[in-house]
Motif scaffolding. Structure first.
Motif, PDB file in Angstrom:
ATOM      1  N   THR A 289      33.904 -17.542  -3.668  1.00 59.38           N
ATOM      2  CA  THR A 289      33.344 -16.802  -2.515  1.00 59.38           C
ATOM      3  C   THR A 289      32.014 -17.257  -2.337  1.00 59.38           C
ATOM      4  O   THR A 289      31.259 -17.598  -3.392  1.00 59.38           O
ATOM      5  CB  THR A 289      33.478 -15.407  -2.433  1.00 59.38           C
ATOM      6  OG1 THR A 289      33.146 -14.993  -1.244  1.00 59.38           O
ATOM      7  CG2 THR A 289      32.851 -14.559  -3.488  1.00 59.38           C
ATOM      8  N   SER A 290      31.432 -17.137  -1.119  1.00 57.90           N
ATOM      9  CA  SER A 290      29.760 -17.359  -0.924  1.00 57.90           C
ATOM     10  C   SER A 290      28.892 -16.262  -0.948  1.00 57.90           C
ATOM     11  O   SER A 290      27.794 -16.081  -0.764  1.00 57.90           O
ATOM     12  CB  SER A 290      29.721 -17.961   0.620  1.00 57.90           C
ATOM     13  OG  SER A 290      30.284 -17.337   1.545  1.00 57.90           O
ATOM     14  N   ASP A 291      29.725 -15.036  -0.565  1.00 57.34           N
ATOM     15  CA  ASP A 291      28.801 -13.420  -1.072  1.00 57.34           C
ATOM     16  C   ASP A 291      30.009 -12.582  -1.316  1.00 57.34           C
ATOM     17  O   ASP A 291      31.181 -12.532  -1.294  1.00 57.34           O
ATOM     18  CB  ASP A 291      28.365 -13.348   0.530  1.00 57.34           C
ATOM     19  CG  ASP A 291      29.258 -12.862   1.460  1.00 57.34           C
ATOM     20  OD1 ASP A 291      30.362 -13.049   1.577  1.00 57.34           O
ATOM     21  OD2 ASP A 291      29.059 -12.025   2.349  1.00 57.34           O
ATOM     22  N   VAL A 292      29.293 -11.543  -1.938  1.00 55.08           N
ATOM     23  CA  VAL A 292      29.892 -10.268  -2.479  1.00 55.08           C
ATOM     24  C   VAL A 292      29.300  -9.014  -1.953  1.00 55.08           C
ATOM     25  O   VAL A 292      28.124  -9.150  -1.299  1.00 55.08           O
ATOM     26  CB  VAL A 292      30.052 -10.356  -4.051  1.00 55.08           C
ATOM     27  CG1 VAL A 292      30.694 -11.804  -4.229  1.00 55.08           C
ATOM     28  CG2 VAL A 292      28.465 -10.385  -4.576  1.00 55.08           C
ATOM     29  N   ILE A 293      29.837  -7.792  -2.258  1.00 52.56           N
ATOM     30  CA  ILE A 293      29.465  -6.695  -1.795  1.00 52.56           C
ATOM     31  C   ILE A 293      28.982  -5.732  -3.182  1.00 52.56           C
ATOM     32  O   ILE A 293      29.914  -5.640  -3.909  1.00 52.56           O
ATOM     33  CB  ILE A 293      30.325  -5.744  -0.909  1.00 52.56           C
ATOM     34  CG1 ILE A 293      30.483  -6.529   0.291  1.00 52.56           C
ATOM     35  CG2 ILE A 293      29.703  -4.319  -0.595  1.00 52.56           C
ATOM     36  CD1 ILE A 293      31.895  -5.754   1.247  1.00 52.56           C
ATOM     37  N   VAL A 294      27.766  -5.419  -3.291  1.00 52.44           N
ATOM     38  CA  VAL A 294      27.645  -4.679  -4.353  1.00 52.44           C
ATOM     39  C   VAL A 294      27.973  -3.238  -4.462  1.00 52.44           C
ATOM     40  O   VAL A 294      27.833  -2.412  -3.727  1.00 52.44           O
ATOM     41  CB  VAL A 294      25.887  -4.599  -4.678  1.00 52.44           C
ATOM     42  CG1 VAL A 294      25.454  -3.858  -5.898  1.00 52.44           C
ATOM     43  CG2 VAL A 294      25.494  -6.259  -4.779  1.00 52.44           C
ATOM     44  N   HIS A 295      28.345  -3.245  -5.396  1.00 51.00           N
ATOM     45  CA  HIS A 295      28.840  -1.615  -5.810  1.00 51.00           C
ATOM     46  C   HIS A 295      28.115  -0.922  -6.479  1.00 51.00           C
ATOM     47  O   HIS A 295      27.665   0.232  -6.252  1.00 51.00           O
ATOM     48  CB  HIS A 295      30.458  -1.566  -6.674  1.00 51.00           C
ATOM     49  CG  HIS A 295      30.970  -0.212  -6.983  1.00 51.00           C
ATOM     50  ND1 HIS A 295      31.055   0.258  -8.286  1.00 51.00           N
ATOM     51  CD2 HIS A 295      31.152   0.849  -5.962  1.00 51.00           C
ATOM     52  CE1 HIS A 295      31.650   1.404  -8.066  1.00 51.00           C
ATOM     53  NE2 HIS A 295      31.595   1.791  -7.041  1.00 51.00           N
ATOM     54  N   SER A 296      27.625  -1.309  -7.796  1.00 53.90           N
ATOM     55  CA  SER A 296      26.515  -0.728  -8.391  1.00 53.90           C
ATOM     56  C   SER A 296      25.822  -1.456  -9.184  1.00 53.90           C
ATOM     57  O   SER A 296      26.279  -2.653  -9.297  1.00 53.90           O
ATOM     58  CB  SER A 296      27.069   0.373  -9.290  1.00 53.90           C
ATOM     59  OG  SER A 296      27.867  -0.179 -10.264  1.00 53.90           O
ATOM     60  N   ARG A 297      24.538  -1.336  -9.356  1.00 50.81           N
ATOM     61  CA  ARG A 297      23.619  -2.298 -10.254  1.00 50.81           C
ATOM     62  C   ARG A 297      22.601  -1.468 -10.963  1.00 50.81           C
ATOM     63  O   ARG A 297      21.965  -0.564 -10.590  1.00 50.81           O
ATOM     64  CB  ARG A 297      22.912  -3.370  -9.418  1.00 50.81           C
ATOM     65  CG  ARG A 297      22.377  -2.940  -8.253  1.00 50.81           C
ATOM     66  CD  ARG A 297      20.709  -2.696  -8.328  1.00 50.81           C
ATOM     67  NE  ARG A 297      19.812  -2.616  -7.345  1.00 50.81           N
ATOM     68  CZ  ARG A 297      19.170  -1.813  -7.007  1.00 50.81           C
ATOM     69  NH1 ARG A 297      19.127  -0.870  -8.021  1.00 50.81           N
ATOM     70  NH2 ARG A 297      18.470  -1.793  -5.830  1.00 50.81           N
ATOM     71  N   GLY A 298      22.343  -1.959 -12.292  1.00 48.47           N
ATOM     72  CA  GLY A 298      20.913  -1.417 -12.917  1.00 48.47           C
ATOM     73  C   GLY A 298      19.671  -2.336 -12.789  1.00 48.47           C
ATOM     74  O   GLY A 298      18.777  -1.949 -12.755  1.00 48.47           O
ATOM     75  N   ASP A 299      20.304  -3.698 -12.413  1.00 49.00           N
ATOM     76  CA  ASP A 299      19.142  -4.587 -12.310  1.00 49.00           C
ATOM     77  C   ASP A 299      18.452  -4.468 -10.840  1.00 49.00           C
ATOM     78  O   ASP A 299      19.015  -4.850  -9.777  1.00 49.00           O
ATOM     79  CB  ASP A 299      19.578  -5.948 -12.541  1.00 49.00           C
ATOM     80  CG  ASP A 299      18.571  -7.157 -12.334  1.00 49.00           C
ATOM     81  OD1 ASP A 299      17.551  -6.773 -12.075  1.00 49.00           O
ATOM     82  OD2 ASP A 299      18.948  -8.173 -12.711  1.00 49.00           O
ATOM     83  N   LEU A 329      26.111  -4.704 -13.559  1.00 44.43           N
ATOM     84  CA  LEU A 329      26.123  -5.116 -12.075  1.00 44.43           C
ATOM     85  C   LEU A 329      27.841  -4.827 -11.902  1.00 44.43           C
ATOM     86  O   LEU A 329      28.490  -5.509 -12.524  1.00 44.43           O
ATOM     87  CB  LEU A 329      25.826  -6.609 -11.852  1.00 44.43           C
ATOM     88  CG  LEU A 329      26.208  -7.267 -10.450  1.00 44.43           C
ATOM     89  CD1 LEU A 329      25.558  -6.417  -9.222  1.00 44.43           C
ATOM     90  CD2 LEU A 329      25.825  -8.579 -10.441  1.00 44.43           C
ATOM     91  N   GLY A 330      28.006  -4.557 -10.619  1.00 47.40           N
ATOM     92  CA  GLY A 330      29.524  -4.270 -10.208  1.00 47.40           C
ATOM     93  C   GLY A 330      29.615  -4.801  -8.719  1.00 47.40           C
ATOM     94  O   GLY A 330      28.609  -4.343  -7.979  1.00 47.40           O
ATOM     95  N   PHE A 331      30.549  -5.749  -8.336  1.00 48.25           N
ATOM     96  CA  PHE A 331      30.698  -5.934  -6.890  1.00 48.25           C
ATOM     97  C   PHE A 331      31.801  -6.145  -6.779  1.00 48.25           C
ATOM     98  O   PHE A 331      32.987  -6.534  -7.413  1.00 48.25           O
ATOM     99  CB  PHE A 331      29.839  -7.299  -6.569  1.00 48.25           C
ATOM    100  CG  PHE A 331      30.246  -8.388  -7.469  1.00 48.25           C
ATOM    101  CD1 PHE A 331      31.354  -9.210  -7.146  1.00 48.25           C
ATOM    102  CD2 PHE A 331      29.632  -9.133  -8.585  1.00 48.25           C
ATOM    103  CE1 PHE A 331      31.779 -10.233  -7.662  1.00 48.25           C
ATOM    104  CE2 PHE A 331      29.947 -10.052  -9.250  1.00 48.25           C
ATOM    105  CZ  PHE A 331      30.972 -10.967  -8.925  1.00 48.25           C
ATOM    106  N   PHE A 332      32.340  -6.165  -5.312  1.00 44.53           N
ATOM    107  CA  PHE A 332      33.552  -6.695  -4.734  1.00 44.53           C
ATOM    108  C   PHE A 332      33.256  -7.674  -3.846  1.00 44.53           C
ATOM    109  O   PHE A 332      32.352  -8.247  -3.447  1.00 44.53           O
ATOM    110  CB  PHE A 332      33.965  -5.388  -3.653  1.00 44.53           C
ATOM    111  CG  PHE A 332      34.043  -3.917  -4.254  1.00 44.53           C
ATOM    112  CD1 PHE A 332      35.255  -3.454  -4.878  1.00 44.53           C
ATOM    113  CD2 PHE A 332      32.934  -3.032  -4.079  1.00 44.53           C
ATOM    114  CE1 PHE A 332      35.198  -2.287  -5.416  1.00 44.53           C
ATOM    115  CE2 PHE A 332      33.212  -1.899  -4.399  1.00 44.53           C
ATOM    116  CZ  PHE A 332      34.330  -1.352  -5.309  1.00 44.53           C
TER     117      PHE A 332
END
Length: 509
Positions: A289-299, A329-332
């Motif tokens: 994919t070319s982009d994702v949606i951030v779920h959570s991040r510490g960075d 980092l977590g992303f969808f």
């Protein structure tokens, strides 16, 4: 192909029975008529077969996986004999476990569900505990299940090298993560089945009812069943293994038993550490994919939750490489260009691919901790893992509504890729990697089963290769192809065609 079409076969001469009062003991059993699926299911399937030389096992203190053998050419012919049928047997495993069970209590009115909460002051120190396991094995994979801890697929071992693919926590430990209205999650590892809410669901520490079915072709499937109480959802997860294949199918079916529509979520969460215990800097993540949606991040240098982020390159960092990750980092990834995700270790030369039907299984998620994170919250040995999720909904912020008495389900495929260098494209039949360096193309093809195909590679309408391609799960195809001078910018078309003339894989490098 759904394993629901399988029928229990007559018992083979080598049979074992699970003894409820002393289940580590394996004893011969007399032949009985095969059970039907309409019969009542007990917590233990009555008869399964096992290899005669197997012994109970423990989590090793410091596993050292066998290095991958070097393979530079395709096998010259497919196997001429049929592979042995899949073995299925009961075993046991000892795992240090925090004494969390005594700390559980329920508060249905306050929590809004009947599942256990945790009194953290009553959680005791870890102690050795023995769990029953159900094991399926063919010549390439050994799959180990823990029915009493969420019905999870606990481990997948690649037998040609002895390497493991799934993370196993050496000390099972309750964490303060999980659904907000439950407030805890048991860090075990493996592949868990999260239902009916986001963040691991309520059922990953509950006992599921196991069953075993066999196919006429020597295949077998383990079925895990449970009835979710807060929404009256009957869940059935069927994991099938065929002879001679380095992959397995996961068939999930959810049925609404009530007369009302039920909002729910269902996710399959694979905690991965291919090649050993922990995460290495040489890991690569493949989300097309070319982009994702951030779920959570510490960075904090990355976009915040709910925001879109370019993938894989963000602000000059290649986030497909684990060595660029910090904190967490977590992303969808709801807009994949192709229905697969994968993780691969470039040094251990092994990884795992997931393929799925995107019309039904809309969710794809990735989560990992960086090397700079304190891991005491979930483990006692400073180990890390990566979570590769797939689900019914696009994100944790969405629910799927299941109509009264209705059902929903899908089949997805998971398989091991060994010595494949990486992934440019994958589907349920094969994975391919193509890398251009100057005037040369490096190509690798891996398949979970033995195949005899044709490969065609062309550039600017000129054939570079057109020949037969023979694969085995433990012997991938490798080729280095010289390109014409000055053709670096011209696309290369790669096609693999099966024996019926159908295209297996087609992509451009």
């Amino acid at each position: 192909m759904r394993y629901a079409t399988l029928r229990p076969a007559s018992p083979s001469p080598e049979l074992v029975a699970h003894q409820p009062t002393d289940w580590p003991t394996i004893a011969p059993a007399t032949q009985t008529a095969p059970a039907t699926h309409s019969a009542a299911h007990t917590a233990t399937p009555p008869l399964v077969t096992r290899p005669p030389t197997e012994t109970p096992f423990e989590i090793p203190a410091s596993p050292e996986p066998t290095p991958m053998a070097t393979t530079t050419a395709s096998p010259t012919a497919l196997p001429t004999t049929d592979p042995e049928p899949v073995w299925v047997y009961w075993d046991e495993i000892k795992i240090d476990t925090y004494a969390y069970e005594e700390a559980r209590y329920t508060d249905p009115n306050g929590a809004g569900h009947p599942y256990p909460l945790l009194n953290w002051d009553r959680v005791g120190p870890p102690r050795p505990r023995t769990y029953r396991t159900l094991v399926m094995r063919n010549e390439y994979l050994e799959l180990t299940f823990l029915p009493d801890l969420g019905g999870r697929l606990y481990q997948c071992r690649y037998l040609p090298t002895g390497q493991t693919l799934l993370y196993n926590n050496r000390t099972i430990k309750p964490t303060r993560w999980g659904p907000p209205d439950q407030g805890w999650w048991l860090a075990v590892g493996g592949i868990e089945f999260a239902l009916p809410v986001e963040e691991h669901g309520y059922l990953t520490a509950e006992p599921w009812t196991p069953d075993v079915i066999r196919g006429d072709d020597g295949s077998a499937a383990v079925i895990m069943r449970i009835e979710e109480q807060s929404r009256q959802i009957a869940a059935e997860v069927e994991i099938g293994l065929r002879p001679g294949e380095a992959g397995f199918e996961i068939n999930s079916t959810l049925r609404n038993l009530s007369d009302e529509s039920r909002p729910l979520q269902y996710w399959i969460n694979a905690m991965l550490s291919p090649g050993g215990h922990g995460v290495e800097p040489t890991w690569r993540f493949y989300y097309p994919t070319s982009d994702v949606i951030v779920h959570s991040r510490g960075d904090e240098s990355l976009p915040d939750a709910f925001e879109r982020m370019p993938w894989p390159i963000y602000d000059g960092r290649d986030l497909s490489r684990y060595d660029t990750w910090h904190s967490r980092l977590g992303f969808f990834a709801p807009d994949l260009d192709a229905p697969y995700t994968a993780v691969y270790d470039e040094v251990a030369r092994i990884g795992m691919v997931r393929t799925f039907p995107p019309v039904i299984a809309r969710g794809a998620k990735l989560f990992a901790f960086g090397q700079d994170v304190d891991t005491d919250a979930y483990t006692d040995d400073d180990s890390r893992y990566v979570e590769m999720w797939g689900g019914l909904t696009a994100t944790f912020w969405d629910d799927f509504t299941l109509a009264p008495q209705a059902a929903v389900g899908w089949q997805e495929n998971w398989y091991v890729i060994a010595d494949c260098q990486g992934i440019s494209y994958a589907n349920e039949k094969a994975a391919a990697y193509a890398f251009r360096e100057g005037d040369e193309l490096s190509l690798a093809v891996c398949a979970p089963a033995a195949r005899q195909w044709e490969i065609e590679i062309a550039q600017d309408e000129h054939d570079l290769i057109r020949r037969s391609l023979t694969l085995r799960p433990d012997v991938p195809f490798h080729e280095r192809i010289a390109l014409a001078p000055g053709s670096e910018t011209l696309p290369i078309a790669i096609r693999i065609i099966d024996e019926t003339g159908r295209i297996v894989i087609s992509f451009t490098a």
